[in-house]
Write a protein that holds these residues in place. Sequence first.
Motif, PDB file in Angstrom:
ATOM      1  N   THR A   1       0.070   7.717  -2.877  1.00 53.70           N
ATOM      2  CA  THR A   1      -0.999   7.679  -3.884  1.00 53.70           C
ATOM      3  C   THR A   1      -2.295   7.058  -3.374  1.00 53.70           C
ATOM      4  OG1 THR A   1      -0.381   5.494  -4.730  1.00 53.70           O
ATOM      5  CG2 THR A   1       0.737   7.431  -5.710  1.00 53.70           C
TER       6      THR A   1
ATOM      7  N   LEU B   1      -2.818   4.002  -3.616  1.00 58.50           N
ATOM      8  CA  LEU B   1      -2.983   2.816  -4.451  1.00 58.50           C
ATOM      9  C   LEU B   1      -2.199   1.638  -3.877  1.00 58.50           C
ATOM     10  CD1 LEU B   1      -2.569   4.521  -7.943  1.00 58.50           C
ATOM     11  CD2 LEU B   1      -4.714   3.946  -6.751  1.00 58.50           C
ATOM     12  N   SER B   2      -2.491   0.462  -4.392  1.00 54.69           N
ATOM     13  CA  SER B   2      -1.778  -0.750  -3.988  1.00 54.69           C
ATOM     14  C   SER B   2      -1.174  -1.389  -5.223  1.00 54.69           C
ATOM     15  CB  SER B   2      -2.722  -1.741  -3.317  1.00 54.69           C
ATOM     16  OG  SER B   2      -3.229  -1.191  -2.126  1.00 54.69           O
ATOM     17  N   ARG B   3      -0.086  -2.125  -5.004  1.00 47.92           N
ATOM     18  CA  ARG B   3       0.536  -2.894  -6.073  1.00 47.92           C
ATOM     19  C   ARG B   3       1.195  -4.110  -5.440  1.00 47.92           C
ATOM     20  NH1 ARG B   3       6.205  -0.527  -8.211  1.00 47.92           N
ATOM     21  NH2 ARG B   3       7.344  -0.656  -6.277  1.00 47.92           N
TER      22      ARG B   3
ATOM     23  N   HIS C   1       0.838  -1.197   0.000  1.00 44.01           N
ATOM     24  CA  HIS C   1       0.000   0.000   0.000  1.00 44.01           C
ATOM     25  C   HIS C   1       0.879   1.255   0.000  1.00 44.01           C
ATOM     26  CE1 HIS C   1      -3.460  -2.581   0.724  1.00 44.01           C
ATOM     27  NE2 HIS C   1      -2.667  -3.235   1.553  1.00 44.01           N
ATOM     28  N   ASP C   2       0.623   2.132  -0.941  1.00 41.17           N
ATOM     29  CA  ASP C   2       1.406   3.347  -1.160  1.00 41.17           C
ATOM     30  C   ASP C   2       0.758   4.511  -0.431  1.00 41.17           C
ATOM     31  OD1 ASP C   2       2.330   5.825  -2.379  1.00 41.17           O
ATOM     32  OD2 ASP C   2       3.152   4.602  -4.011  1.00 41.17           O
TER      33      ASP C   2
END
Length: 190
Positions: A122, A124-126, A118-119
Amino acid sequence: MDANTEPAFAVAADRAVALLRELGAEGMTHPGGTLLAHLRRVQDRLALWQARPALQLAGLCHACYGTDGFPTGLLPVDRRTDLAAVIGAEAEEIVHVYASCDRKATYPDLARPGAPFHDRFTGLSRVPEPQLRRDFAELSAANELDLARIDPAFRDQWGPDLFALFTRLQNLLSADAWLDCRTVLAAPAM
C-alpha cells in the motif's frame, strides 16, 4: 502446546499443507529444495522455539503473498479471507504483515517501540502492536536461519548483516530464537 489446542492445530496445519500443494508450493524451486520444504522447515523451527500455534501456522504459510525477498506469491493479497479460513485470522494477519514488509524502510528502526512498519503493498505505514512486532521478528529469524543453515553461500554473503539485524532485534526474539541466531550466524572466534 496443550492437549486442547493440539488437535485443532494439527487439522489447520494439514489443511494449510494441502492448500500450499494446491497452489504449487511443492513444485516451486527454493533454496534447499522446494518452497513447501522451506515453509515446513520454518514451521518446524518455530515449533522447536515453542512458538504458539498461530505463529507456527504463519511460519508454514509465510510466503503465500510473496515477500520483499521472495516476490513470487501463491495467493493474491485480495484472497486473504481464503487463507484465514484455513489457518485462522491471527495467523493470517502475521502472514500478511510479514509479506507486506518493505524491509529496506522497516528494518532500520524495527526494534524501537512505536517505530513505523512500512507496507510494500500500500505504501502506507502503521505501528504494529508489540505482539505482532515480536511475531514478525521471530518469523523473520526462523526464515533467514533456515536459509543460512541450508545454503553456506547465503550464510557467507548475508550472515553478518543478518546477525547485526537480529542483534538489534534481540529484545523482540525468544531466548531460543536468539540462541539459534548466535549459533548459526555469529562469526567463529578468531
